[in-house]
Design an enzyme around this catalytic site. Structure first.
Site, PDB file in Angstrom:
ATOM      1  N   GLY A  46      69.494 -24.367  49.477  1.00  0.00           N
ATOM      2  CA  GLY A  46      69.703 -23.029  50.039  1.00  0.00           C
ATOM      3  C   GLY A  46      69.403 -22.002  48.705  1.00  0.00           C
ATOM      4  O   GLY A  46      69.497 -22.054  47.469  1.00  0.00           O
ATOM      5  N   GLN A  51      70.436 -13.647  45.059  1.00  0.00           N
ATOM      6  CA  GLN A  51      69.884 -14.517  44.044  1.00  0.00           C
ATOM      7  C   GLN A  51      68.377 -14.273  43.561  1.00  0.00           C
ATOM      8  O   GLN A  51      68.115 -14.552  42.649  1.00  0.00           O
ATOM      9  CB  GLN A  51      70.021 -15.906  44.332  1.00  0.00           C
ATOM     10  CG  GLN A  51      71.454 -16.417  44.700  1.00  0.00           C
ATOM     11  CD  GLN A  51      71.393 -17.960  44.960  1.00  0.00           C
ATOM     12  OE1 GLN A  51      71.125 -18.264  46.217  1.00  0.00           O
ATOM     13  NE2 GLN A  51      71.242 -18.916  43.924  1.00  0.00           N
ATOM     14  N   CYS A  90      75.082 -24.515  42.420  1.00  0.00           N
ATOM     15  CA  CYS A  90      74.082 -23.293  42.854  1.00  0.00           C
ATOM     16  C   CYS A  90      72.997 -23.133  41.738  1.00  0.00           C
ATOM     17  O   CYS A  90      73.161 -23.274  40.615  1.00  0.00           O
ATOM     18  CB  CYS A  90      75.087 -22.203  42.812  1.00  0.00           C
ATOM     19  SG  CYS A  90      74.221 -20.397  43.222  1.00  0.00           S
ATOM     20  N   LEU A  91      71.826 -22.756  42.366  1.00  0.00           N
ATOM     21  CA  LEU A  91      70.721 -22.309  41.665  1.00  0.00           C
ATOM     22  C   LEU A  91      70.680 -21.470  40.530  1.00  0.00           C
ATOM     23  O   LEU A  91      70.044 -21.235  39.574  1.00  0.00           O
ATOM     24  CB  LEU A  91      69.360 -21.970  42.332  1.00  0.00           C
ATOM     25  CG  LEU A  91      69.054 -23.074  43.508  1.00  0.00           C
ATOM     26  CD1 LEU A  91      67.490 -22.706  44.152  1.00  0.00           C
ATOM     27  CD2 LEU A  91      68.399 -24.466  42.711  1.00  0.00           C
ATOM     28  N   HIS A 132      78.046 -21.650  51.829  1.00  0.00           N
ATOM     29  CA  HIS A 132      77.820 -21.207  50.443  1.00  0.00           C
ATOM     30  C   HIS A 132      76.632 -19.858  50.502  1.00  0.00           C
ATOM     31  O   HIS A 132      77.090 -19.005  49.693  1.00  0.00           O
ATOM     32  CB  HIS A 132      77.178 -22.527  49.657  1.00  0.00           C
ATOM     33  CG  HIS A 132      76.644 -22.091  48.353  1.00  0.00           C
ATOM     34  ND1 HIS A 132      77.134 -22.726  47.108  1.00  0.00           N
ATOM     35  CD2 HIS A 132      75.749 -21.443  47.869  1.00  0.00           C
ATOM     36  CE1 HIS A 132      76.595 -22.223  46.068  1.00  0.00           C
ATOM     37  NE2 HIS A 132      75.641 -21.499  46.466  1.00  0.00           N
ATOM     38  N   GLU A 133      75.766 -20.258  51.133  1.00  0.00           N
ATOM     39  CA  GLU A 133      74.851 -19.033  51.139  1.00  0.00           C
ATOM     40  C   GLU A 133      75.420 -17.757  51.882  1.00  0.00           C
ATOM     41  O   GLU A 133      75.271 -16.815  51.137  1.00  0.00           O
ATOM     42  CB  GLU A 133      73.561 -19.493  51.883  1.00  0.00           C
ATOM     43  CG  GLU A 133      72.830 -20.593  51.435  1.00  0.00           C
ATOM     44  CD  GLU A 133      72.506 -20.515  49.734  1.00  0.00           C
ATOM     45  OE1 GLU A 133      72.503 -19.647  49.297  1.00  0.00           O
ATOM     46  OE2 GLU A 133      72.696 -21.580  49.314  1.00  0.00           O
ATOM     47  N   HIS A 136      77.331 -15.804  49.420  1.00  0.00           N
ATOM     48  CA  HIS A 136      76.583 -14.974  48.449  1.00  0.00           C
ATOM     49  C   HIS A 136      76.252 -13.643  48.878  1.00  0.00           C
ATOM     50  O   HIS A 136      76.539 -12.617  48.159  1.00  0.00           O
ATOM     51  CB  HIS A 136      75.232 -15.745  48.217  1.00  0.00           C
ATOM     52  CG  HIS A 136      75.161 -16.812  47.207  1.00  0.00           C
ATOM     53  ND1 HIS A 136      75.458 -16.377  45.836  1.00  0.00           N
ATOM     54  CD2 HIS A 136      74.773 -18.062  47.108  1.00  0.00           C
ATOM     55  CE1 HIS A 136      75.243 -17.537  45.111  1.00  0.00           C
ATOM     56  NE2 HIS A 136      74.806 -18.591  45.694  1.00  0.00           N
TER      57      HIS A 136
HETATM   58 CO    CO Z   1      74.341 -20.296  45.560  1.00  0.00          CO
END
Ligand code: CO
Length: 158
Positions: A46, A51, A90-91, A132-133, A136
């Site tokens: 995701g 981000q 997380c990226l 999670h997304e 953000h």
């Molecule tokens: Co993330």
């Protein structure tokens, strides 16, 4: 399509609340296309617009199931049930993982890239990714929700 740089740990943009999308235009389509390409290359499940430096309520999820890539514009969790507790990353936080409790099932209401409303259900990893997304988009990162972070030894064996 173009790759976008993924904002990293410590950048204040990750703590900001994103604004709703009002215009379903070519710019939004380009953002979604770029995010898809960026997510694919990064091999994540995701990615949220903040981000890639865009403070708008846009995120994508792809857990590798039959749904493929899911684009969520102005998403909202309208129902949640059950519980799951597991490792999450997380990226924007490479090589960091934490134990995070999430609902096992969620229902999300969102709009597609053309502004059409839909609802979608997620279970297990997909529910986790939706939560999670969407976090953000509210300036919340998984580390704030983690019961604890995993040690390097624990990560090796995960
Ligand atoms: Co993330």
């Amino acid at each position: 399509m173009a790759l976008r740089d993924i904002v990293q740990d410590g950048d204040k943009i990750l703590t900001k609340v994103c604004r709703p999308v009002e215009k379903f235009d070519a710019k939004l389509a380009t953002l979604l296309d770029d995010m898809a390409e960026t997510l694919k290359l990064a091999e994540g499940v995701g990615l949220a617009a903040p981000q890639v430096g865009i403070l708008r309520r846009v995120c994508i999820v792809d857990v590798g199931d039959e749904s493929g890539l899911i684009e969520l514009v102005n998403p909202e969790i309208i129902d949640r049930s059950g519980k799951q507790c597991g490792a999450e990353g997380c990226l924007s936080f490479p090589n960091q993982y934490g134990i995070v409790e999430r609902p096992m099932f969620v229902t999300v209401k969102a709009q597609d890239r053309n502004g059409k409303e839909f609802t979608i259900k997620g279970e297990a990893l997909k529910a986790r990714a939706f939560c999670h997304e969407i976090d953000h988009l509210n300036g919340v990162v998984f580390k704030e929700r983690a019961e604890r972070m995993l040690s390097p030894d624990e990560i090796e064996t995960t």
